[in-house]
Each structure stands twice: as C-alpha cells, then as structure tokens.
Design an enzyme around this catalytic site. Structure first.
Site, short mmCIF file in Angstrom:
data_model
loop_
_atom_site.label_atom_id
_atom_site.label_comp_id
_atom_site.label_asym_id
_atom_site.label_seq_id
_atom_site.Cartn_x
_atom_site.Cartn_y
_atom_site.Cartn_z
CG ASN A 10 -1.79 1.40 1.45
OD1 ASN A 10 -1.54 2.11 0.40
ND2 ASN A 10 -2.34 0.85 2.72
CE LYS A 12 -0.16 3.20 4.45
NZ LYS A 12 0.20 3.29 5.98
CG HIS A 94 -5.79 1.91 5.61
ND1 HIS A 94 -5.29 3.29 5.98
CD2 HIS A 94 -4.64 1.22 5.00
CE1 HIS A 94 -4.24 2.79 6.83
NE2 HIS A 94 -3.20 1.60 5.75
CD GLU A 96 -3.05 5.51 6.78
OE1 GLU A 96 -3.09 5.86 5.70
OE2 GLU A 96 -2.23 5.23 6.56
CD GLU A 164 -2.66 -2.57 7.82
OE1 GLU A 164 -1.82 -2.58 7.28
OE2 GLU A 164 -3.49 -1.61 7.18
N GLY A 170 2.85 2.43 10.65
CA GLY A 170 4.16 3.70 10.51
C GLY A 170 4.62 3.89 11.40
CB SER A 202 6.21 -1.49 12.01
OG SER A 202 5.18 -0.12 12.42
#
Ligand code: 13P
Length: 239
Positions: A10, A12, A94, A96, A164, A170, A202
C-alpha cells in the site's frame, strides 16, 4: 482460499510517474508459487503500474472506492472504475480512511459490497487504536469491526481481512507475535467467511519471516517498506 501467502503493498499517497517505474519494474520478476503479490499505488498511478507490470503475475489494487458505481461524487473513484483500469483488488476501511474521513464500519461494508459487485477482491481493514488496546478492549473492537465491516455476499474468493493495529502503522512498533496470534485466531474464529487474514503494521524485511509463518497469518499488508522494491521483495521472499 489458496495456500500462497498474499503480499500487498500500500503506497498510500506516495509516488509520481517520474519515480515509480523503476520501483514497479523491479517487482516483475517476483512471481513465485509461495506468494501472490498485489500493488496498491495511488489512483493516479494504477493504470501505469498495470502497464509496467504487464506479463508478470503481480496484480494491482486501489486504496479505496466509493460505494456507488458512478454519480455526482466529486473526487471519488468507484470500484467499477478501478476494475476498468485493470485492478483485481481494492483496500477498504483502512484506518487512515476511518480516522481522517470518518468512515464507519457500515460505510466500509457498503464499499466492500461495491467492490464485490465490480468483481474486485475487497481487502477489508480492521484494527484497534493504542487507547483501545491499553484499555483491554482490542478483542471487542476487532470483533465489532469484523462483524460490521464484512458484508453479506463475502466469500473466501472475493474477500481478504487485514488486521492492522493502528498503533503499529508507520510507527516501527510491530505487534508482538502473541498479539498477532491472538487476534488472528479471534478473527478466524469469529469470521463467517474463511477468508485470508493479513497482518499489517511496520512489516519489513527483517520481521517478515517471523510474522508470515505464524498460525492464521495468510499474508501481510505493507505500507512504508513497499515503497522500496528491494525491501518489498525481501518481505515477499520470506513467505
Ligand atoms: P506501515 O507498513 O508503514 O506501518 O503501514 C502499514 C499500513 O498501513 C498498510 O496498509
């Protein structure tokens, strides 16, 4: 559900035409019976990545889709449009998107349904925040997101679940093997669909082998490390 591990990158909101081609072409040789690779670049690059990957086994995917196939939704991209430019997968829900775009699990289920209708595999993301884990609520949060985000009509062929933990994304803080084992067993147990379950957060070349060989881990969803072809290939070769 095939036994091959699913390795999803991904990107992003990263990547320009000018710097992406070498990175993508380096992945072309990556096809192996032990893993399947999927690249999810930003929408602007999906079609070019598909061209660059032509002749390889690496597939492309979107990072989000709208729940409607078309219409007055300025700035959005539909599942049908992703399919039209060669995608096989799309990530939905996701963290985010949940955090910055206030997407609820009900929204995510609608998007996954749209993905299925368009003939895409939906990679449905779930995972608890640091605060929720500290409060001892990780299992409850993940169970609830799972129940509410996976739509009716989901099958092992059209759906992948990605766990996740938000605090591991991250941050360089990877979940412990016990945490991953525990949550993946929970997802396997609670999910009506016997879909592949990916871990994300990560993941890098140095920890991929340990994670990929845990029980109920069918692959990984990789952010930062998927932007470096060598590192992403190292993750895949750990499968
Ligand atoms: P990182 O691998 O950069 O932690 O990101 C994980 C992720 O969000 C993939 O979707």
């Amino acid at each position: 559900m095939s036994a091959a591990k699913l390795i999803v990158g991904n990107w992003k909101m990263n990547g320009l035409l000018s710097d992406s081609q070498p990175r993508v072409e380096a992945l072309k040789s990556a096809a192996s019976g032990k893993f399947e690779m999927v690249l999810c670049p930003p929408a602007t690059l999906v079609q070019a990545c598909g061209w660059w990957l032509k002749g390889s086994a690496v597939k492309t995917g979107g990072q989000d889709c709208h729940a409607q196939p078309s219409g007055a939704f300025t700035g959005n991209v539909s599942a049908q449009m992703l399919k039209d430019i060669g995608c096989a997968y799309v990530i939905v829900g996701h963290s985010e998107r949940r955090q910055y775009h206030k997407e609820t699990s009900a929204d995510v289920a609608e998007k996954a349904k749209a993905a299925h209708a368009a003939g895409l595999v939906a990679i449905i993301c779930i995972g608890e925040t640091d605060e929720e884990r500290t409060a001892g609520r990780a299992n409850d949060v993940v169970s609830k997101q799972l129940a509410e985000s996976v739509p009716a009509g989901a099958t092992p062929e059209n759906t992948v679940i990605a766990y996740e933990p938000v605090w591991a994304i991250g941050t360089g803080k990877v979940a412990s093997t016990d945490d991953i084992k525990g949550i993946h067993a929970l997802i396997r147990d609670k999910s009506a669909v016997k879909a592949k379950i990916l871990y994300g957060g990560s993941v890098k070349g140095s920890n991929a082998a340990e994670i990929l060989h845990l029980p109920n881990v069918d692959g990984v969803l990789v952010g930062g490390a998927s932007l470096k072809a060598e590192e992403f290939l190292a993750i895949a070769s750990a499968a």
